[in-house]
Design an enzyme around this catalytic site. Structure first.
Site, PDB file in Angstrom:
ATOM      1  N   LYS A 173       0.852  -1.193   0.000  1.00 11.13           N
ATOM      2  CA  LYS A 173       0.000   0.000   0.000  1.00 11.13           C
ATOM      3  C   LYS A 173       0.887   1.241   0.000  1.00 11.13           C
ATOM      4  O   LYS A 173       1.778   1.385   0.844  1.00 11.13           O
ATOM      5  CB  LYS A 173      -0.873  -0.034   1.251  1.00 11.13           C
ATOM      6  CG  LYS A 173      -2.206   0.659   1.105  1.00 11.13           C
ATOM      7  CD  LYS A 173      -2.905   0.569   2.463  1.00 11.13           C
ATOM      8  CE  LYS A 173      -4.375   0.747   2.359  1.00 11.13           C
ATOM      9  NZ  LYS A 173      -4.976   0.865   3.701  1.00 11.13           N
TER      10      LYS A 173
HETATM   11  C1  E4P Z   1      -8.388   1.791   3.595  1.00  8.07           C
HETATM   12  O1  E4P Z   1      -7.588   0.994   3.150  1.00  8.07           O
HETATM   13  C2  E4P Z   1      -8.230   2.496   4.867  1.00  8.07           C
HETATM   14  O2  E4P Z   1      -7.567   1.651   5.780  1.00  8.07           O
HETATM   15  C3  E4P Z   1      -9.531   2.878   5.528  1.00  8.07           C
HETATM   16  O3  E4P Z   1     -10.658   2.531   4.775  1.00  8.07           O
HETATM   17  C4  E4P Z   1      -9.538   4.228   6.133  1.00  8.07           C
HETATM   18  O4  E4P Z   1     -10.793   4.479   6.691  1.00  8.07           O
HETATM   19  P1  E4P Z   1     -11.077   5.540   7.842  1.00  8.07           P
HETATM   20  O5  E4P Z   1     -11.427   6.838   7.194  1.00  8.07           O
HETATM   21  O6  E4P Z   1     -12.238   4.961   8.576  1.00  8.07           O
HETATM   22  O7  E4P Z   1      -9.844   5.638   8.694  1.00  8.07           O
END
Ligand code: E4P
Length: 213
Positions: free
Chosen positions: A82
């Site tokens: 990522k």
């Molecule tokens: C995606 O890969 C992220 O980890 C995640 O969806 C972030 O979401 P949040 O806005 O709830 O932190």
């Protein structure tokens, strides 16, 4: 549509994987920190349960991202690296593409960012719809824009709807044809539920008890 779990909690991954519908897991540094367990061990435990686990680089420069991403991808074939949506991240995406390392671009908030990440070779892009909603925008409009644009080109980049807040986000994402949704555990638990299923089942079982007497 593929369904991923957004977590670093291995028990939660095991529970949802046991339903037979879990396609992958997304983690991020905040989720890893919340659980407080060893990063590599957490990611590897998840790799035993699902075929796609996003592990985020924390370096901000190209060389650092490249080093971390190459290391992570060597841990297990289920790991997807990522990478944040920055110019350094774009360089890293291109480099990973040439090496056959699978990637997920995180923190995507605009169609232009989505296009850049796709052109750099990202396998997955993660538009954060809940955070756009929180900022007073309509996050799902971004998914609609990306899916509409994707119809004109031959990007092989999958669109992962991230920062999901409630079950209706999944319904809307499916209608738009998004490839993947990543859900927090509490949202996942709500998905199978419907009050009419509960009352319907209760009536069936009550009637069955009466019939048996
Ligand atoms: C995606 O890969 C992220 O980890 C995640 O969806 C972030 O979401 P949040 O806005 O709830 O932190």
């Amino acid at each position: 549509m593929k369904l991923f779990l957004d977590t670093a909690n291995i028990d939660h991954v095991a529970e949802i994987a046991s339903w037979g519908i879990l396609d992958g897991v997304t983690t991020n540094p905040s989720l890893i920190a919340k659980e407080g367990k060893d990063f590599k061990e957490t990611v590897l435990n998840m790799c035993d349960l699902v075929g796609c686990v996003s592990a985020q680089v924390t370096a901000e420069d190209f060389e650092g991202m490249k080093k971390q991403g190459e290391e992570y991808s060597g841990w297990h074939k289920h790991i997807v690296v990522k990478v944040p949506m920055t110019t350094e991240g774009l360089k890293a995406l291109s480099s990973f593409r040439t090496k056959g390392i699978r990637t997920n671009t995180t923190l995507v908030f605009s169609l232009n960012q989505a296009i850049l990440a796709a052109k750099a070779g990202a396998n997955i892009i993660s538009p954060f719809i809940g955070r756009l909603d929180d900022a007073g925008e309509e996050g799902m409009h971004l998914i609609a824009d990306i899916m509409a644009a994707w119809k004109h080109y031959d990007f092989d980049t999958e669109v992962l709807v991230a920062s999901v807040r409630h079950p209706d986000h999944i319904r809307e994402a499916a209608i738009l044809g998004a490839h993947i949704c990543t859900l927090p555990y509490d949202v996942f638990l709500k998905l199978p539920k419907h009050p009419l299923t509960d009352t319907g089942l209760k009536k069936f079982l009550d009637d069955w008890e009466k019939y048996k007497k």
